[in-house]
Design a protein around this motif. Structure first.
Motif, short mmCIF file in Angstrom:
data_model
loop_
_atom_site.label_atom_id
_atom_site.label_comp_id
_atom_site.label_asym_id
_atom_site.label_seq_id
_atom_site.Cartn_x
_atom_site.Cartn_y
_atom_site.Cartn_z
N THR A 47 -5.34 2.37 -5.98
CA THR A 47 -5.03 2.22 -4.72
C THR A 47 -4.19 0.80 -4.42
O THR A 47 -3.98 0.17 -5.32
CB THR A 47 -6.33 1.89 -4.23
N GLY A 48 -3.88 0.69 -3.25
CA GLY A 48 -3.12 -0.70 -2.91
C GLY A 48 -3.93 -1.82 -3.38
O GLY A 48 -3.54 -2.68 -3.78
N VAL A 74 1.93 6.62 -6.75
CA VAL A 74 0.75 7.55 -7.18
C VAL A 74 1.27 9.03 -6.80
O VAL A 74 1.11 9.95 -7.74
CB VAL A 74 -0.48 7.38 -6.39
N GLU A 75 1.92 9.28 -5.68
CA GLU A 75 2.40 10.79 -5.57
C GLU A 75 3.46 11.17 -6.54
O GLU A 75 3.61 12.23 -6.94
CB GLU A 75 2.94 10.79 -4.12
N ASP A 99 -6.28 7.70 -8.99
CA ASP A 99 -7.27 6.85 -8.32
C ASP A 99 -6.85 5.54 -8.11
O ASP A 99 -7.59 4.53 -7.65
CB ASP A 99 -8.55 6.94 -9.03
N THR A 140 2.43 1.63 -3.07
CA THR A 140 1.48 2.30 -4.41
C THR A 140 1.17 3.58 -4.28
O THR A 140 1.12 4.47 -5.14
CB THR A 140 0.01 1.37 -4.04
N ARG A 141 0.99 3.93 -2.83
CA ARG A 141 0.90 5.60 -2.63
C ARG A 141 2.13 6.48 -3.12
O ARG A 141 1.87 7.52 -3.77
CB ARG A 141 0.54 5.60 -1.15
N LYS A 142 3.13 5.95 -3.01
CA LYS A 142 4.48 6.58 -3.40
C LYS A 142 4.25 6.48 -4.80
O LYS A 142 4.90 7.90 -5.37
CB LYS A 142 5.66 5.78 -2.88
N ARG A 159 1.01 -1.12 0.01
CA ARG A 159 0.10 0.05 0.05
C ARG A 159 0.81 1.38 -0.16
O ARG A 159 0.56 2.42 -0.91
CB ARG A 159 -0.84 0.03 1.09
N GLN A 160 1.93 1.34 0.73
CA GLN A 160 2.72 2.50 0.84
C GLN A 160 3.58 2.70 -0.71
O GLN A 160 3.64 3.58 -0.98
CB GLN A 160 3.77 2.17 1.92
#
Length: 202
Positions: free
Chosen positions: A161-162, A151-152, A159, A147-149, A144-145
């Motif tokens: 997500t993990g 995306v950022e 849109d 994925t967020r990294k 999840r981290q």
């Protein structure tokens, strides 16, 4: 993989009469690692029906030596399953630490494909042996981290997500399972196409 770690996953520590833990002998630790690596190779070729004799032959050890360390194939499969959980977590950690989110994510997903291809013939024998423990939960959090990294950094669409990456991993396992032995082209193509679909401007 550190042989002491392999041993800790494969065996219950023995104690001496005074109940003071006694460190396992170095040659026993080395033999555990040799046996587990040999079992992975043999199961990958022959599936879970492979004999302990075949594993002993691949390890270059007597079958009695293996039975002294592992009571049977069930214990070996348990040790391999726990080792796979640790390896997946290490791969997720390495990907998360990569300063390039795109490279980290792609390398992790390629690891997942290769990882599943190795155990294609005995994946079903491992399924019930992998529990939802703290290591598995940590791996999910790292994905999840990661994925967020991504995306950022603009590597993935805003849109994504993990859960999307988790779904991709599940689908990737299915593609690997349906592919002929030794044929990695199918799952690699599948991965490229679906990653492209998760990028900005898709």
């Amino acid at each position: 993989m550190d042989s002491a770690l392999v041993h800790s996953m494969a065996m219950t520590p023995r104690t001496n009469p005074s109940n003071t833990p006694r460190a396992p002998r170095r040659d026993a630790l080395r033999n555990d690692e040799i046996v587990i690596n040999a079992a992975r190779a043999v199961f990958a070729e022959q599936g879970p029906q492979a004999s302990m004799e075949a594993i002993a032959s691949r390890a270059g050890l007597g079958v009695g030596t293996i039975y002294r360390r592992f009571a049977g194939k069930g214990e070996l499969l348990d040790a391999i399953a726990r080792l796979f959980v640790e390896e997946m977590d290490q791969a997720a950690a390495a990907a998360l630490a990569d300063p390039d989110p795109a490279a980290g994510l792609e390398r992790f997903l390629e690891f997942v494909g290769t990882f599943n291809a190795e155990k294609r013939r005995y994946a079903a024998a491992l399924t019930d042996r992998v529990s939802e423990d703290a290591v598995s939960a940590r791996t999910v959090d790292r994905v999840r981290q990661l994925t967020r990294k991504a995306v950022e950094a603009g590597v993935l669409a805003p849109d994504v997500t993990g859960d999307d990456i988790k779904a991709l991993i599940v689908a990737l396992r299915g593609v690997v399972a349906a592919s002929p032995d030794g044929d990695d082209a199918g799952w690699r193509r599948f991965l490229r196409i679906h990653l492209a679909g998760l990028r900005p401007g898709r």
